[in-house]
Scaffold this active site. Sequence first.
Site: not given
Ligand code: UD2
Length: 370
Positions: A138, A143, A252, A254, A321, A363, A365, A368
């Site tokens: 996605f 992103y 990775a 935990h 997750e 990351k 955040y 994005v």
């Molecule tokens: C963590 C987990 C992720 C998910 C999330 C939920 C990691 C590396 N990943 O990700 O699998 O469980 O926590 O809290 O720890 N996305 C979009 N647009 C957006 C938001 C999300 O395309 O606006 C998609 C994209 O593929 C992204 C994924 O959703 O890689 C997960 O979102 P994230 O990467 O922002 O979340 P993260 O890194 O906290």
Amino acid sequence: MALGVEWGLSWLRSHGGYRKQEGQRQRGQGTPIWALPRAKKRLLWQLLLTAFGFLGLYLYRLGSLRSLEVFIPMGICPRATMPLLRDNFTGVLRHWARPEVLTCTSWAAPIIWDGTFDPQVAEQEARRQNLTIGLTVFAVGRYLEKYLEHFLDSAEQHFMVGQSVVYYVFTDRPEAVPYMTLGQGRLLRVERVPQENRWQDVSMARMRTLHEALGGQLGQEADYVFCLDVDQHFTSNFGPETLADLVAQLHAWHYHWPRWLLPYERDKRSAAALSFGEGDFYYHAALFGGSVAALRKLTAHCALGQQLDSERGVEAIWHDESHLNKFFWLYKPTKVLSPEFCWDLQIGWRTEIHTPRLLWEPKEYALVRN
Ligand code: UD2
């Protein structure tokens, strides 16, 4: 930070930690640490290290404290289980190649590490079965520009090389998906999904979208499917040795932690809740996979759990997750990938991580997320 230290010390004092130790010494009743039996000593060290690691992480964010967690042993696969473990794709696993890590689960599923499998055997077997492997990702909102091209480029170089692959990109702007020249037998399909108001909703909505896609064209053309986050890239061969009916990825950050510290959802009102005696490992939602039928079940379970939570006005701590971890507790994965398959360089150097296959992007955040 100073406040945190002060708070920690005053808490200890207020709970009588110092007074109790002094009292024991005066009465001569305390057992010195060197006189404890080996198992108790190990437990004591585990408790001390995890307590310090936990405090360091959550109070002071000192990365160096985290490195202490490598001293928490992972456990070893029982000798009696080893010969029973045969893999559909790689044949006999070479557990002896990695004696320092856990190579099987308590329900006799393999945990695959670099060196425990023969990638060529897996490739031949996948070709013999004439498989098509789906890869879903996605890329919604920012992103897309930030990560998608690098993700797909790296997948072309390392993901299931020599196999039939169909990429499914889900995005709110199909027209902005970069043009890619793909290798032979590889296809890219783009599906439109709505943008959501919150990033959490984008992350969670993936379960329902995937469920529908698996029931449609994706499910018809793929035999096995991997579902990945976009903010990562492949760095080394990621081949059919990873395929199985239901595949989970050890997180990775935990994989050394004791079960009671794992960040499962604990609020009993949530469908994702696990109590303190429950859970096997903490699995990462940035990578899961399996057969179409198994993934239909997984995505249905998680989507339903999220819907129930939303009706009750609760949201699981790690969103999709948390629900994924609940699913894998109820329905055990048939293959588990070691953290080498999805690694974060921020964790630092680890002797047990030989060849990372997929690396997290840093990351960003603020850049994005909405
Ligand atoms: C963590 C987990 C992720 C998910 C999330 C939920 C990691 C590396 N990943 O990700 O699998 O469980 O926590 O809290 O720890 N996305 C979009 N647009 C957006 C938001 C999300 O395309 O606006 C998609 C994209 O593929 C992204 C994924 O959703 O890689 C997960 O979102 P994230 O990467 O922002 O979340 P993260 O890194 O906290």
